[in-house]
Design a protein around this motif. Structure first.
Motif, PDB file in Angstrom:
ATOM      1  N   MET A   1      96.770  12.436  32.315  1.00  0.00           N
ATOM      2  CA  MET A   1      95.452  13.028  32.100  1.00  0.00           C
ATOM      3  C   MET A   1      95.440  14.469  32.609  1.00  0.00           C
ATOM      4  O   MET A   1      95.993  14.757  33.658  1.00  0.00           O
ATOM      5  N   THR A   2      94.757  15.319  31.856  1.00  0.00           N
ATOM      6  CA  THR A   2      94.609  16.703  32.304  1.00  0.00           C
ATOM      7  C   THR A   2      93.467  16.792  33.314  1.00  0.00           C
ATOM      8  O   THR A   2      92.692  15.841  33.487  1.00  0.00           O
ATOM      9  N   ALA A   3      93.343  17.942  33.954  1.00  0.00           N
ATOM     10  CA  ALA A   3      92.263  18.143  34.920  1.00  0.00           C
ATOM     11  C   ALA A   3      90.905  17.979  34.243  1.00  0.00           C
ATOM     12  O   ALA A   3      89.989  17.380  34.815  1.00  0.00           O
ATOM     13  N   PHE A   4      90.769  18.495  33.008  1.00  0.00           N
ATOM     14  CA  PHE A   4      89.498  18.365  32.300  1.00  0.00           C
ATOM     15  C   PHE A   4      89.213  16.913  31.943  1.00  0.00           C
ATOM     16  O   PHE A   4      88.075  16.454  32.023  1.00  0.00           O
ATOM     17  N   GLU A   9      86.011  12.134  32.864  1.00  0.00           N
ATOM     18  CA  GLU A   9      86.037  10.722  33.258  1.00  0.00           C
ATOM     19  C   GLU A   9      85.143  10.518  34.490  1.00  0.00           C
ATOM     20  O   GLU A   9      84.356   9.571  34.550  1.00  0.00           O
ATOM     21  N   SER A  10      85.233  11.438  35.445  1.00  0.00           N
ATOM     22  CA  SER A  10      84.388  11.368  36.650  1.00  0.00           C
ATOM     23  C   SER A  10      82.913  11.545  36.302  1.00  0.00           C
ATOM     24  O   SER A  10      82.044  10.901  36.894  1.00  0.00           O
ATOM     25  N   LEU A  11      82.630  12.411  35.340  1.00  0.00           N
ATOM     26  CA  LEU A  11      81.247  12.637  34.906  1.00  0.00           C
ATOM     27  C   LEU A  11      80.653  11.348  34.335  1.00  0.00           C
ATOM     28  O   LEU A  11      79.512  10.995  34.648  1.00  0.00           O
ATOM     29  N   LYS A  13      81.484   8.325  35.137  1.00  0.00           N
ATOM     30  CA  LYS A  13      81.248   7.425  36.269  1.00  0.00           C
ATOM     31  C   LYS A  13      80.010   7.849  37.049  1.00  0.00           C
ATOM     32  O   LYS A  13      79.197   7.012  37.441  1.00  0.00           O
ATOM     33  N   ALA A  14      79.861   9.159  37.274  1.00  0.00           N
ATOM     34  CA  ALA A  14      78.698   9.659  38.022  1.00  0.00           C
ATOM     35  C   ALA A  14      77.397   9.364  37.287  1.00  0.00           C
ATOM     36  O   ALA A  14      76.377   9.066  37.909  1.00  0.00           O
ATOM     37  N   LEU A  15      77.428   9.436  35.962  1.00  0.00           N
ATOM     38  CA  LEU A  15      76.236   9.139  35.161  1.00  0.00           C
ATOM     39  C   LEU A  15      76.022   7.640  34.976  1.00  0.00           C
ATOM     40  O   LEU A  15      74.963   7.209  34.528  1.00  0.00           O
ATOM     41  N   GLY A  16      77.055   6.859  35.310  1.00  0.00           N
ATOM     42  CA  GLY A  16      76.961   5.412  35.128  1.00  0.00           C
ATOM     43  C   GLY A  16      76.953   5.020  33.669  1.00  0.00           C
ATOM     44  O   GLY A  16      76.372   4.006  33.298  1.00  0.00           O
ATOM     45  N   ARG A  17      77.591   5.815  32.851  1.00  0.00           N
ATOM     46  CA  ARG A  17      77.614   5.556  31.399  1.00  0.00           C
ATOM     47  C   ARG A  17      79.045   5.670  30.890  1.00  0.00           C
ATOM     48  O   ARG A  17      79.427   6.656  30.280  1.00  0.00           O
ATOM     49  N   ASN A  18      79.824   4.639  31.129  1.00  0.00           N
ATOM     50  CA  ASN A  18      81.241   4.660  30.761  1.00  0.00           C
ATOM     51  C   ASN A  18      81.495   4.696  29.264  1.00  0.00           C
ATOM     52  O   ASN A  18      82.596   5.043  28.834  1.00  0.00           O
ATOM     53  N   ASN A  19      80.504   4.353  28.456  1.00  0.00           N
ATOM     54  CA  ASN A  19      80.696   4.342  27.004  1.00  0.00           C
ATOM     55  C   ASN A  19      80.063   5.552  26.314  1.00  0.00           C
ATOM     56  O   ASN A  19      79.907   5.556  25.101  1.00  0.00           O
ATOM     57  N   ILE A  20      79.728   6.600  27.055  1.00  0.00           N
ATOM     58  CA  ILE A  20      79.037   7.757  26.487  1.00  0.00           C
ATOM     59  C   ILE A  20      79.940   8.542  25.518  1.00  0.00           C
ATOM     60  O   ILE A  20      79.469   9.111  24.556  1.00  0.00           O
ATOM     61  N   TYR A  21      81.252   8.574  25.772  1.00  0.00           N
ATOM     62  CA  TYR A  21      82.236   9.201  24.893  1.00  0.00           C
ATOM     63  C   TYR A  21      83.606   8.658  25.260  1.00  0.00           C
ATOM     64  O   TYR A  21      83.785   8.041  26.303  1.00  0.00           O
ATOM     65  N   ASP A  22      84.571   8.880  24.371  1.00  0.00           N
ATOM     66  CA  ASP A  22      85.920   8.368  24.605  1.00  0.00           C
ATOM     67  C   ASP A  22      86.628   9.228  25.651  1.00  0.00           C
ATOM     68  O   ASP A  22      86.598   8.905  26.832  1.00  0.00           O
ATOM     69  N   ILE A  23      87.239  10.337  25.233  1.00  0.00           N
ATOM     70  CA  ILE A  23      87.921  11.227  26.180  1.00  0.00           C
ATOM     71  C   ILE A  23      87.079  12.466  26.439  1.00  0.00           C
ATOM     72  O   ILE A  23      86.916  12.892  27.571  1.00  0.00           O
ATOM     73  N   TRP A  24      86.551  13.041  25.355  1.00  0.00           N
ATOM     74  CA  TRP A  24      85.815  14.303  25.431  1.00  0.00           C
ATOM     75  C   TRP A  24      84.392  14.112  24.928  1.00  0.00           C
ATOM     76  O   TRP A  24      84.175  13.371  23.975  1.00  0.00           O
ATOM     77  N   PRO A  25      83.436  14.814  25.506  1.00  0.00           N
ATOM     78  CA  PRO A  25      82.074  14.797  24.950  1.00  0.00           C
ATOM     79  C   PRO A  25      82.068  15.410  23.557  1.00  0.00           C
ATOM     80  O   PRO A  25      82.982  16.158  23.191  1.00  0.00           O
ATOM     81  N   ASP A  26      81.054  15.104  22.790  1.00  0.00           N
ATOM     82  CA  ASP A  26      80.925  15.672  21.451  1.00  0.00           C
ATOM     83  C   ASP A  26      80.604  17.160  21.566  1.00  0.00           C
ATOM     84  O   ASP A  26      80.102  17.633  22.592  1.00  0.00           O
TER      85      ASP A  26
END
Length: 103
Positions: A1-4, A9-11, A13-26
């Motif tokens: 995994m890259t730093a981004f 991924e941490s974002l 977890k912080a939002l509590g929404r693991n299914n919000i996007y796969d790897i990258w936000p839209d």
């Protein structure tokens, strides 16, 4: 995994929404499809450089929008290459996504 990737991924977890996007936000792509160049690079051979401009995308062809962008621009570059060089290119040895900034 890259730093981004770790950051996004941490974002999730912080939002509590693991299914919000796969790897990258839209994102909405923002680029000029004519901003590309090709070069023969030592150790790589014929390489296609695509300027991603002000696009907020990840420049990662695992993202569907990046993949579609690269496929479209690759086709445009191949047609131009054939006109300029007088022969079709067999394949690009490398496709490099970059952001060129000018002041």
């Amino acid at each position: 995994m890259t730093a981004f990737e770790h950051y996004f991924e941490s974002l999730k977890k912080a939002l509590g929404r693991n299914n919000i996007y796969d790897i990258w936000p839209d994102f909405e792509p923002e680029y000029d499809e004519r901003e590309y160049a090709w070069a023969t690079l030592r150790g790589l051979g014929e390489s296609l450089l695509l300027n991603c401009g002000r696009c907020d995308g990840p420049s990662d062809m695992r993202h569907n929008k990046c993949r579609a962008c690269v496929d479209r621009r690759k086709s445009i570059a191949e047609k131009t290459y054939e006109k300029v060089m007088g022969r079709p290119i067999e394949r690009w040895n490398a496709i490099i996504l970059c952001r060129i900034h000018v002041e």
